[in-house]
Motif scaffolding. Sequence first.
Motif, PDB file in Angstrom:
ATOM      1  N   GLU A   1     -10.549  11.965 -14.936  1.00 29.68           N
ATOM      2  CA  GLU A   1     -11.093  12.238 -13.775  1.00 29.68           C
ATOM      3  C   GLU A   1     -10.016  12.239 -12.712  1.00 29.68           C
ATOM      4  O   GLU A   1      -8.838  11.717 -12.571  1.00 29.68           O
ATOM      5  CB  GLU A   1     -11.985  11.093 -12.975  1.00 29.68           C
ATOM      6  N   PRO A   2      -9.989  13.539 -11.895  1.00 27.76           N
ATOM      7  CA  PRO A   2      -8.819  13.475 -10.912  1.00 27.76           C
ATOM      8  C   PRO A   2      -8.744  12.152 -10.017  1.00 27.76           C
ATOM      9  O   PRO A   2      -9.715  11.650  -9.445  1.00 27.76           O
ATOM     10  CB  PRO A   2      -9.461  14.910 -10.121  1.00 27.76           C
ATOM     11  N   ASP A   3      -7.609  11.715  -9.648  1.00 25.46           N
ATOM     12  CA  ASP A   3      -7.286  10.682  -8.887  1.00 25.46           C
ATOM     13  C   ASP A   3      -7.691  10.979  -7.432  1.00 25.46           C
ATOM     14  O   ASP A   3      -7.308  12.238  -7.010  1.00 25.46           O
ATOM     15  CB  ASP A   3      -5.788  10.497  -8.871  1.00 25.46           C
TER      16      ASP A   3
ATOM     17  N   THR B   1      -4.567  12.109  -5.170  1.00 26.75           N
ATOM     18  CA  THR B   1      -3.890  13.260  -5.483  1.00 26.75           C
ATOM     19  C   THR B   1      -4.725  14.634  -5.943  1.00 26.75           C
ATOM     20  O   THR B   1      -4.243  15.611  -5.940  1.00 26.75           O
ATOM     21  CB  THR B   1      -2.818  12.836  -6.692  1.00 26.75           C
ATOM     22  N   GLY B   2      -5.900  14.178  -6.249  1.00 27.25           N
ATOM     23  CA  GLY B   2      -6.673  15.297  -6.783  1.00 27.25           C
ATOM     24  C   GLY B   2      -6.249  15.821  -8.396  1.00 27.25           C
ATOM     25  O   GLY B   2      -6.667  16.685  -8.827  1.00 27.25           O
ATOM     26  N   MET B   3      -5.349  14.931  -8.896  1.00 26.81           N
ATOM     27  CA  MET B   3      -4.857  15.141 -10.114  1.00 26.81           C
ATOM     28  C   MET B   3      -5.066  14.190 -11.462  1.00 26.81           C
ATOM     29  O   MET B   3      -5.550  13.045 -10.979  1.00 26.81           O
ATOM     30  CB  MET B   3      -3.327  15.304 -10.278  1.00 26.81           C
ATOM     31  N   ILE B   4      -5.555  14.742 -12.587  1.00 32.03           N
ATOM     32  CA  ILE B   4      -5.815  13.846 -13.627  1.00 32.03           C
ATOM     33  C   ILE B   4      -4.485  13.267 -14.103  1.00 32.03           C
ATOM     34  O   ILE B   4      -4.567  12.119 -14.429  1.00 32.03           O
ATOM     35  CB  ILE B   4      -6.536  14.898 -14.826  1.00 32.03           C
TER      36      ILE B   4
ATOM     37  N   ASN C   1      -0.090  14.229 -13.464  1.00 30.72           N
ATOM     38  CA  ASN C   1       0.858  15.057 -12.740  1.00 30.72           C
ATOM     39  C   ASN C   1       1.509  15.845 -13.858  1.00 30.72           C
ATOM     40  O   ASN C   1       2.204  15.346 -14.792  1.00 30.72           O
ATOM     41  CB  ASN C   1       1.779  14.013 -12.179  1.00 30.72           C
TER      42      ASN C   1
END
Length: 138
Positions: A52-54, A57-60, A62
Amino acid sequence: MMYVSRKARFSASHRLHSKELSDEENRAVFGPCNNPNGHGHNYQVEVVVKGEPDPTTGMIVNLRELKQVLEERVVSEARYRSLDRDVPFMKGRISTTENVALSIWETIAPQLSRGELHLVRVRESTNNVVEYTGPGDT
Ligand code: NI
């Protein structure tokens, strides 16, 4: 659940040969891939990470970090080398595409700070592709 993937490429040589088999059996099983002086491939590797995206950061995972891990642990170790003789992550394994995928999984999985490794796909040639989804997967 979301999935993110990153590709990498390297050229390397190898020879398929099992110490468990006689020379004749090796020739019978592996055919021209058992030729004594080896041959090369342009390998393409794809790793898929799920999660799930953090929220921050919106990222699964980096992708910059994933790129760096692939570059340092896989590509720079294998590029322009003999998979059988020179590549630490292939040590003790016959250099089938299956074992390349397995070894890349074992190399990458512990390095991920976020997300979960979902798939390693190794394309040895246009027609030959192996996918590995990890130990114990059904
Ligand atoms: Ni080959």
